[in-house]
Enzyme design. Structure first.
Site, PDB file in Angstrom:
ATOM      1  CG  HIS A  15       2.943  -6.221  -4.422  1.00 57.24           C
ATOM      2  ND1 HIS A  15       2.027  -5.835  -3.471  1.00 57.24           N
ATOM      3  CD2 HIS A  15       3.707  -5.138  -4.671  1.00 57.24           C
ATOM      4  CE1 HIS A  15       2.206  -4.571  -3.169  1.00 57.24           C
ATOM      5  NE2 HIS A  15       3.221  -4.112  -3.882  1.00 57.24           N
ATOM      6  CB  ILE A  30       3.501  -1.949  -7.264  1.00 59.96           C
ATOM      7  CG1 ILE A  30       3.067  -3.171  -8.100  1.00 59.96           C
ATOM      8  CG2 ILE A  30       2.591  -0.748  -7.539  1.00 59.96           C
ATOM      9  CD1 ILE A  30       1.704  -3.716  -7.749  1.00 59.96           C
ATOM     10  NE  ARG A  31       5.520   6.414  -5.956  1.00 61.29           N
ATOM     11  CZ  ARG A  31       5.197   7.093  -4.856  1.00 61.29           C
ATOM     12  NH1 ARG A  31       4.314   6.630  -4.008  1.00 61.29           N
ATOM     13  NH2 ARG A  31       5.752   8.257  -4.631  1.00 61.29           N
ATOM     14  NE  ARG A  89       7.463   5.541   2.122  1.00 62.94           N
ATOM     15  CZ  ARG A  89       6.667   6.614   2.090  1.00 62.94           C
ATOM     16  NH1 ARG A  89       6.920   7.648   2.855  1.00 62.94           N
ATOM     17  NH2 ARG A  89       5.632   6.632   1.289  1.00 62.94           N
ATOM     18  CD  GLU A  98       0.348  -8.925  -2.584  1.00 63.31           C
ATOM     19  OE1 GLU A  98       1.443  -9.487  -2.382  1.00 63.31           O
ATOM     20  OE2 GLU A  98       0.231  -7.689  -2.650  1.00 63.31           O
ATOM     21  CB  CYS A 157       5.284  -3.732  -1.123  1.00 64.24           C
ATOM     22  SG  CYS A 157       5.843  -2.425  -2.216  1.00 64.24           S
ATOM     23  N   GLY A 212       0.864  -1.175   0.000  1.00 61.03           N
ATOM     24  CA  GLY A 212       0.000   0.000   0.000  1.00 61.03           C
ATOM     25  C   GLY A 212       0.896   1.219   0.000  1.00 61.03           C
ATOM     26  CD  GLU A 213       2.277   6.399   0.631  1.00 63.17           C
ATOM     27  OE1 GLU A 213       3.488   6.637   0.488  1.00 63.17           O
ATOM     28  OE2 GLU A 213       1.616   6.804   1.597  1.00 63.17           O
ATOM     29  CB  SER A 214       4.598   2.779   4.459  1.00 64.60           C
ATOM     30  OG  SER A 214       5.473   3.698   3.844  1.00 64.60           O
TER      31      SER A 214
HETATM   32  N1  GLN Z   1       5.669   3.180  -2.191  1.00 64.28           N
HETATM   33  C1  GLN Z   1       5.014   2.578  -1.066  1.00 64.28           C
HETATM   34  C2  GLN Z   1       5.502   3.156   0.265  1.00 64.28           C
HETATM   35  O1  GLN Z   1       6.481   3.807   0.296  1.00 64.28           O
HETATM   36  C3  GLN Z   1       5.162   1.074  -1.077  1.00 64.28           C
HETATM   37  C4  GLN Z   1       4.600   0.529  -2.368  1.00 64.28           C
HETATM   38  C5  GLN Z   1       3.810  -0.740  -2.254  1.00 64.28           C
HETATM   39  O2  GLN Z   1       3.496  -1.245  -1.173  1.00 64.28           O
HETATM   40  N2  GLN Z   1       3.416  -1.254  -3.392  1.00 64.28           N
HETATM   41  O3  GLN Z   1       4.885   2.967   1.269  1.00 64.28           O
END
Ligand code: GLN
Length: 230
Positions: free
Chosen positions: A206, A170-171, A111, A208, A88, A54-56
């Site tokens: 990921h 993913i990012r 990150r 999953e 992630c 997700g996005e931490s």
């Molecule tokens: N870019 C996200 C972060 O810094 C991590 C990316 C992800 O979980 N797919 O939290």
């Protein structure tokens, strides 16, 4: 009955759930996936955890009102032998718990260090967790209660052979190889993309979002190996 807690913070939660349930079926184990939304959802009856991506920063902020992340960290301190899979952003939360707690994995992580969202990529990676024989079992992809059908990005067996793992980045964050004092379990070329520190497994990709269940199998195997005092 084994109970796996799934942090409902963000990210591909339903895909994690589907992966856990399908590998449990493979192993003929009776598993309950518990959706963790509030601090009270986490107690001694949870045997292992998944911290999705997700996005931490968003995950930290979103969890404040219900105190979920704090209770997850407290649970990990109370039950240090119970396994946790962080993917992630979940890996970031294990490596950098912030609010004064000690890291749960001895690995430095940065990150968004691969670049922007559009620099997200998929590549075969090497993992040193045991491969789980899927024995030709078809994976059920039934819609969940929200009508979501789990997403599959990687199709490992069709495209990259038996041993490589389909890495979906993913990012993604990036481990700093100088800052790692625990076991390396996944590499993308020279790059470290997965580590294990005792009962904690953290990967920057990921699993999953693929059909490869090795990491979820690891989680269930670790839970099976727990002793009653753990
Ligand atoms: N870019 C996200 C972060 O810094 C991590 C990316 C992800 O979980 N797919 O939290």
């Amino acid at each position: 009955m084994m109970r796996v807690g799934l942090a409902m913070l963000q990210g591909a939660r339903h895909e994690h759930e589907e992966a856990i349930l399908s590998i449990a079926k493979e192993f003929q184990q009776n598993i309950e996936v518990v959706h963790l939304r509030r601090a009270e959802d986490l107690d001694a009856s949870i045997h292992g955890l998944v911290l999705p991506g997700g996005e931490s920063t968003t995950m930290r902020i979103a969890s404040r009102s219900e105190g979920l992340l704090d209770s997850i960290y407290a649970w990990m301190e109370t039950y240090p032998n119970r396994p946790v899979l962080g993917t992630c952003a979940g890996a970031i939360l294990l490596a950098m718990p912030s609010d004064g707690r000690q890291p749960f994995i001895q690995a430095k992580i940065s990150r968004n260090a691969w670049g922007r969202q559009r620099q997200s990529f998929e590549a075969p990676i090497d993992v040193t967790l045991n491969r789980v024989e899927m024995q030709g079992a078809s994976i059920e992809r039934k819609p969940d209660v929200f009508g979501h059908t789990p997403l599959v990005v990687g199709d490992v067996d069709a495209r990259i052979g038996d041993d490589a793992f389909p890495g979906v980045f993913i990012r993604a964050p990036r481990f700093d190889s100088d800052g790692i004092t625990c076991e390396v379990i996944a590499r993308f070329g020279d790059e470290i993309v997965g580590v294990r520190d005792g009962s904690k497994c953290a990967v920057t990709f990921h699993p999953e979002l693929t059909n490869d269940r090795r990491f979820h199998a690891w989680l269930l195997n670790e839970i099976t190996a727990l002793s009653p005092t753990d």
